[in-house]
Write an enzyme that holds these catalytic residues in place. Structure first.
Site, short mmCIF file in Angstrom:
data_model
loop_
_atom_site.label_atom_id
_atom_site.label_comp_id
_atom_site.label_asym_id
_atom_site.label_seq_id
_atom_site.Cartn_x
_atom_site.Cartn_y
_atom_site.Cartn_z
NE ARG A 1 -57.85 67.10 31.38
CZ ARG A 1 -56.99 66.77 30.43
NH1 ARG A 1 -57.33 65.89 29.50
NH2 ARG A 1 -55.78 67.31 30.39
NE ARG B 1 -55.30 64.84 33.71
CZ ARG B 1 -54.74 64.74 32.49
NH1 ARG B 1 -53.57 65.30 32.24
NH2 ARG B 1 -55.36 64.09 31.53
CE LYS C 1 -53.18 70.71 30.32
NZ LYS C 1 -52.73 69.33 30.61
CE1 TYR D 1 -52.64 59.55 31.77
CE2 TYR D 1 -55.00 59.37 31.39
CZ TYR D 1 -53.87 60.14 31.52
OH TYR D 1 -53.95 61.51 31.43
NE ARG E 1 -49.34 61.20 30.69
CZ ARG E 1 -50.10 62.20 30.24
NH1 ARG E 1 -49.93 63.42 30.71
NH2 ARG E 1 -51.03 61.97 29.33
CD GLU F 1 -50.68 63.82 24.36
OE1 GLU F 1 -51.77 64.13 23.84
OE2 GLU F 1 -50.50 63.82 25.59
CE LYS G 1 -54.75 58.95 27.76
NZ LYS G 1 -54.08 60.15 27.24
#
Length: 527
Positions: free
Chosen positions: A248, A250, A279, A344, A346, A410, A442
């Site tokens: 991804r 981001r 990650k 989203y 956060r 989370e 997600k």
């Protein structure tokens, strides 16, 4: 139980004159027969009067809460300049303010539901249809308030007046590209419980202001996920295959040609609930993304620049070269293209000097198609250029977007010490406020909903969306019935009613979560 009775049992007695006059409005609709233009105008005036009353009351209460916070800030500053370090009185005031936020949040939600119900009843009982005319008003202040400004301030003050249990624990700093392996637990949070969850956390963890560039709270996070036409990455993540990858890009807040984005890869470590993803990521200027993904741009010059100017250690440069090459090769060899965007807001809670416990709550979650199936969307670019960061993306066609109805909580914990989480976390995860959804993704959810005809498998949690909504309704109904019994049997029921928001359910689910808290003897040795 009918809404009228439910409404009466849920309102806060001290504020009863400041709620929508639901019962009076309901009787007005039933008794005014025939209901003509004069009655209609009178009804609309009553609605507007109540709307303004709720706005004014909310604004006044919010200002009162803000003044309490300012007063506590001044008291803490005064104490810091003296030898007195007793914060107990201030802590009590902060706790009262936190509970008042919960009460005000409940007040707003109950009034919002009351207006929606009475307008629906009006349209059913009369020949005038006006509910649609009030949709925008019911989306505006005070019904859209999220209390984040107050929550951030309160969490900072609690961080000063409380003791960090890990203050003296050693921290493990990452080097090179960012590596972090954590155990992760995920939960859905019904919209009715969002503020209650925030308030249950802020007493123990400060809000993490993670936009270092602006130094302010900027909650918007956007990610572009990649996959091929067979959705191989989707299937691997859904099946929880060990080693399954997710690629991804981001970024935080808005993005333009001068901004930095983060190229990220997540690798699944296993199917167990306690096993997290590994990650890695590295920053890249947005203007180079397309060339990098196509293989026209590599990091040789940048690495050379870093080395000559001493901006990175040799180990960091080796990691950057390795990972940037692996990422690029995977995109090209697996023919990965953008398929999904997630957006989203956060709010994250974490002590600033260590990450032994990190809790994030994502709201306003939207998944948006980036693929070119059926018609061009991202085209030859790495992202759609017709989509910004303007939630709720009302301009998008319904087939291109799904808006997730719940918040995502989370909890990320380091697990090397292998002991249980502190009691406040146990209380939270065993309460009615959250519903555990192991391994929720997600990326997987968005692809499964928006491309359900193209994927071979669907995630197990899809049917649970309706189940959680029904559980929340049942919980509220049981709560109202319990309040009715208590009101009949005890004159002290009001206090019970006021505090119900954070009550643990009568039959708590058996959950456990490991926490990276050092053993007591570790503290003793370090002291």
């Amino acid at each position: 139980m009918k809404f009228g009775n439910s409404f009466l049992y849920q309102l806060k007695p001290e504020w009863k004159e400041s709620y929508i006059h639901y019962i009076d409005l309901k009787l007005y609709l039933k008794n005014k027969v025939p209901f003509g233009d004069e009655e209609e105008e009178d009804f609309k005036n009553k609605i507007q009067k109540d709307l303004q009353m709720v706005r004014d009351f909310t604004e006044n209460k919010y200002n009162e809460l803000n003044n309490i916070v300012i007063s506590c800030e001044k008291k803490i500053e005064e104490l810091s300049q003296s030898e007195d370090t007793d914060y107990s009185e201030i802590n009590e005031q902060l706790s009262v303010a936190t509970n008042d936020i919960l009460e005000l949040d409940k007040y707003i939600r109950l009034n919002s539901l009351g207006f929606s119900k009475i307008l629906k009843k009006h349209d059913k009982l009369t020949n005038y249809k006006i509910k649609m005319n009030y949709i925008e008003e019911l989306k505006g202040f005070p019904f859209n308030i999220n209390f984040n400004d107050l929550i951030i301030k309160l969490s900072k003050l609690f961080a000063i007046t409380n003791v960090d249990p890990f203050k003296n624990a050693k921290n493990n700093n990452n080097t090179g590209t960012e590596h972090f392996v954590r155990s992760t637990s995920k939960y859905w949070v019904h919209k009715n419980n969002i503020t209650a969850v925030k308030c249950s956390i802020l007493k123990h963890l400060p809000v993490n202001i993670y936009n270092s560039k602006t130094g302010r709270f900027d909650p918007g996070i956007t990610s572009i996920y990649f996959d091929n036409s067979d959705f191989d990455l989707y299937v691997g993540r859904l099946k929880l295959l060990k080693g399954a990858e997710a690629f991804r890009i981001r970024w935080y807040g808005a993005v333009d040609s001068s901004d930095t984005v983060y190229m990220e890869r997540k690798i699944n470590q296993g199917a167990k609930i306690s096993e997290s993803s590994h990650k890695e990521r590295f920053p890249l200027e947005e203007k180079y993304v397309n060339d990098y993904l196509s293989g026209k741009y590599n990091f040789e010059e940048k690495i050379k620049y870093y080395r000559e100017n001493g901006l990175r250690t040799e180990k960091q440069l080796e990691e950057l070269e390795r990972f940037s090459t692996e990422y690029q090769d995977a995109v090209i060899k697996k023919n990965l293209k953008p398929v999904l965007r997630t957006f989203y807001n956060r709010i994250a809670f974490q002590f600033p000097d260590h990450a032994r416990i990190r809790i994030s709550l994502d709201t306003d979650l939207c998944m948006i198609r980036e693929d070119n199936f059926g018609r061009p969307r991202s085209k030859d670019n790495w992202r759609r250029e017709d989509v910004k960061t303007d939630f709720p993306f009302a301009y998008l066609p319904e087939e291109d977007i799904t808006r997730f109805p719940f918040g995502i909580l989370e909890i990320k914990l380091q697990t090397q010490y292998g002991v249980k989480a502190p009691q406040w976390i146990e209380d939270l995860i065993n309460s009615h406020l959250v519903e555990q959804i192991p391994k929720f993704s997600k990326f997987v959810h968005g692809v499964s909903v928006l491309n359900k005809d193209r994927v071979p498998l669907l995630p197990y949690w899809l049917p649970q969306l309706d189940v959680l909504e029904m559980k929340e309704k049942d919980m509220r109904l049981n709560e109202n019935n319990e309040n009715l019994k208590k009101k009949k049997n005890s004159e002290a029921s009001n206090q019970t009613h006021q505090n119900h928001v954070l009550n643990v359910s009568a039959t708590p689910r058996k959950k456990s979560i490991e926490y990276c808290e050092p053993q007591l003897n570790h503290f003793a040795n370090e002291k």
